[in-house]
Design an enzyme around this catalytic site. Structure first.
Site, short mmCIF file in Angstrom:
data_model
loop_
_atom_site.label_atom_id
_atom_site.label_comp_id
_atom_site.label_asym_id
_atom_site.label_seq_id
_atom_site.Cartn_x
_atom_site.Cartn_y
_atom_site.Cartn_z
N GLU A 1 -0.58 0.18 16.31
CA GLU A 1 -0.63 1.50 16.95
C GLU A 1 -1.30 2.53 16.04
O GLU A 1 -2.08 3.37 16.50
CB GLU A 1 0.79 1.97 17.29
CG GLU A 1 0.87 3.30 17.98
CD GLU A 1 0.24 3.28 19.37
OE1 GLU A 1 0.81 2.70 20.28
OE2 GLU A 1 -0.87 3.85 19.53
N LYS B 1 -7.76 0.03 11.01
CA LYS B 1 -8.67 -0.05 12.17
C LYS B 1 -9.87 -0.94 11.89
O LYS B 1 -10.34 -1.67 12.76
CB LYS B 1 -9.13 1.34 12.57
CG LYS B 1 -9.75 2.13 11.43
CD LYS B 1 -9.45 3.61 11.52
CE LYS B 1 -8.07 3.91 10.94
NZ LYS B 1 -7.78 5.32 10.74
N LYS C 1 -12.24 2.28 16.42
CA LYS C 1 -11.13 2.58 17.35
C LYS C 1 -11.55 2.32 18.80
O LYS C 1 -10.77 1.78 19.59
CB LYS C 1 -10.70 4.03 17.16
CG LYS C 1 -10.14 4.31 15.77
CD LYS C 1 -10.10 5.81 15.48
CE LYS C 1 -9.53 6.10 14.10
NZ LYS C 1 -9.71 7.52 13.73
N GLY D 1 -4.14 7.88 15.16
CA GLY D 1 -3.02 8.33 14.34
C GLY D 1 -1.68 8.28 15.02
O GLY D 1 -1.21 7.21 15.42
N GLY E 1 -0.22 4.62 -0.55
CA GLY E 1 -0.95 5.89 -0.49
C GLY E 1 -0.15 6.88 0.35
O GLY E 1 1.06 6.74 0.51
N GLY F 1 0.85 -1.19 0.00
CA GLY F 1 0.00 0.00 0.00
C GLY F 1 0.88 1.23 0.00
O GLY F 1 1.66 1.44 0.93
#
Lengths: 436, 436
Positions: free
Chosen positions: A132, A108, A208, A137, A14, A12
């Site tokens: 984490e 998440k 979360k 964030g 991004g 990934g």
């Protein structure tokens, strides 16, 4: 100075994936000193190889099929940054852990839905599962709860877990503008997604919260039990009334565990709350996130910082990689999955608290009498009440704060008023964050 | 459920020591689940066996000579809670670590003065040295910096590190009373020591700052280089002026590292600061502590909570014990002591910032001209100035905020005015916390 090397595969690319690469390049020396090993990017992949990502990736080995990484003996850790609760991310995660590779993820949704299954796979295969970046964030909230508060029975855990919602609420607050207007602007500025529902309907915060709750209460993660309501129904008038009463409105995720004589229950809710201006969360503005854990010995602890963004999220991802390099292989949810206790979802009806109620009513005689009669019948007493006419012949706003009562009493009030021709639109209930 | 047992010896049974015992008793089941082991109190000791401590200690083995604990093969961890930078605490710590026993301590003075020596002993002997409780009480600030921000180059680290000073300043703020008055009350209430100098002169905060700075900057701990000034000279008038200008006064410890072409420098200072009301630290009141770490990827992270008290401190002590039970044996300062870089103390003179200056002057013509001439000669320009007569024939207060300038320019101004008959008492300089 670090003679060993830990090789990671990044899946990934991004903003977070490229952020991780930038971070590892820029802070390479420090990371090596802090982890006792050189962290090397052994392979990278994403859907589209040819997209311009603003980072020079030519020096890294590109793998077309991300699942190959999970089999690659040269990689020690797979860093999953593609997102999505199921699908490719989950397939990759399972395969990596099954092969004994440690997994670091910012996902998440996947952890909220499949965290326990993945944690068991990690345990079985001697791998680490670190996430984490999935919560709040750049804030080390997971480490804060898992390690910092480990000695405590947590009384409750709650926080501002979605930056987009908090940005919208605090912008409404400072500008006096209404929800739709601020949302449209946030979308234009790139602070809110084109489809903002995950953020503003509370789903992201619920993901979360369920993760934090499992860690805080040593209970089995139970995302489906989170009662979730977002911020779409909040009006500028609610924020103004709250302000006049000494509160700010924040979208909070809040969880508590109740241990009864026979069984344990877990209360998990994402909902707008009135937060007293003296509470630290009332001063958390913009896209900042904050997590509060109240322990029976620690008292109230607050962890605050950037809840999203490529830099902060990359910081959390790489902190997890460093933890693995340092030999941190303890269970993903702080104890073996089989030791986590199942808790039944708690009913909210018996919860005692104060609430803000807002009605929009027709401007005709007897409406207030109808509302106050319903309150009286449910034995709800009123601490303060504001009736405000918006403009002639327009709807009238009736806002009030109740004294402490059971939530079931508030519900009974609303049930009694349901279908009344006096009410224009759904009444709004906002809970008031209590001191305990 | 935990089949293994980790046995600890507790040395020192003041409020923290008895708090640790209460915590371990009260949260025993949770601690066992979270650490995978039973934590057992294998021995206890203190100076006076017969003192009533409000806790039933009869169930625990009493050892008269604490040094025996360091030789006791039945003990895995020594918990040092007697305090003092040298003397018995240090002797005990060295002996325990030399014998390969892990050490958990709340002793900030000992870590600030001897942390590197103890960390090397721990490394050499395969033991852990943990000291979460030494900094910011119940807040997991050490874990937050060592683990949470590990991926970052920290730009600066700062915080409210002394609860007594913050209690006095925030009480002065809300009550409008003067320092001596509030200090006396704090002493009567037990919030300040009979000899308060460690707290109000900044020494305690300096201990903590030097520890945080070593962790944040991967530099050798250097307590002696902390420039330290406390809060004795703060007047109610300063707080009132700061408020009018949009600030609150807080005693901050602040550290930054500067990497030059040739050498690295570490700036460490404990000093009163003007904190903008919009900054999270401006809202930290009473004896609460807070630590801010600003990382190059994480952005600003805030850790806040109770900075002292038996419960919070015990929470931090037992978190360290749990970490050891989980196998967390990584180096005390996040990397081997020999990998920490020595940094020369930074000069403060070239630091650029804004400052609040307050003079008490005689009420006679030409005084303001004398001060402004000194400022002009040092090329310091003034952003705002307030001149305030206290009462007829009394001293006049002149308070001002400078534009950005080098601290050396402020010092030059004060040097030029030194000995002037116009000044009554020492001028006060309070730095203004900048955004970066």
């Amino acid at each position: 100075m670090a003679s060993r090397t830990l090789s990671i595969g990044i899946v990934g690319l991004g903003t977070v994936g490229t952020g991780v690469i930038r971070l590892i390049e820029e802070n390479a020396m420090l990371i090596a000193r802090r982890s006792g090993q050189t962290i090397s990017i052994g392979a990278i992949t994403a859907r589209d190889r040819n997209k311009d990502r603003g980072v020079d990736l030519r020096g890294y080995r590109w793998v077309d099929d991300m699942l190959e990484m999970a089999d690659d003996p040269e990689l020690d850790i797979i860093v999953e940054l593609i997102g999505g609760s199921d699908g490719p991310a989950l397939t990759l995660a399972k395969k990596a852990l099954t092969n004994g590779k440690s997994l670091v993820t910012a996902n998440k949704a996947m952890i909220a839905h499949h965290g326990l299954e993945l944690a068991e796979l990690a345990e079985t295969n001697g791998a680490a599962l670190h996430y984490e970046a999935a919560v709040a964030g750049g804030i080390p909230a997971i480490k804060g709860v898992r390690e910092g508060t480990a000695a405590n029975r947590i009384e409750r855990i709650y926080g501002i877990l979605n930056g987009t919602s908090n940005y919208i609420l605090s912008t409404m607050e400072t500008s006096g503008r209404d929800f739709d207007d601020v949302l449209a602007e946030a979308q234009a500025l790139g602070y809110a997604e084109a489809d903002p529902s995950f953020d503003i309907d509370g789903v992201d915060a619920a993901h979360k919260l369920s993760i934090l709750a499992s860690l805080a209460f040593a209970s089995r993660l139970d995302f489906d039990a989170v009662a979730t309501e977002g911020i779409r129904a909040i009006q500028a008038a609610d924020i103004a009334q709250a302000d006049a009463l000494g509160y700010r409105i924040r979208l909070l995720g809040l969880a508590e565990r109740h241990d009864g004589d026979k069984a344990s229950e877990l209360f998990q809710r994402v909902h707008p709350y009135l937060v007293p201006k003296s509470h630290p969360l009332a001063n958390v503005d913009g896209s900042t996130n904050a997590v509060v854990a109240e322990g029976n010995f620690s008292g109230r602890l607050l962890f605050q910082g950037a809840g999203a963004g490529d830099g902060p999220t990359a910081s959390a991802v790489v902190a997890d990689i460093i933890a693995i390099a340092r030999g941190e292989l303890s269970p993903a949810f702080a104890m073996p999955v089989k030791a986590l206790e199942p808790c039944a979802p708690a009913e909210s009806g018996h919860r005692i608290g104060r609430a803000y109620l807002r009605f929009q009513v027709a401007d005709k005689p007897g409406v207030l009498a109808e509302i106050t009669a319903a309150l009286r019948d449910a034995d709800v007493s009123i601490e303060s009440l504001i009736q405000k006419e918006r403009s002639p012949n327009d709807a009238v706003l009736v806002a009030m704060v109740t004294h402490e009562c059971a939530e079931s009493q508030v519900n009974a009030t609303l049930d009694a008023l349901a279908g009344s021709s006096s009410l224009l639109g759904e009444p709004m209930v906002i809970h008031i964050l209590g001191d305990e």
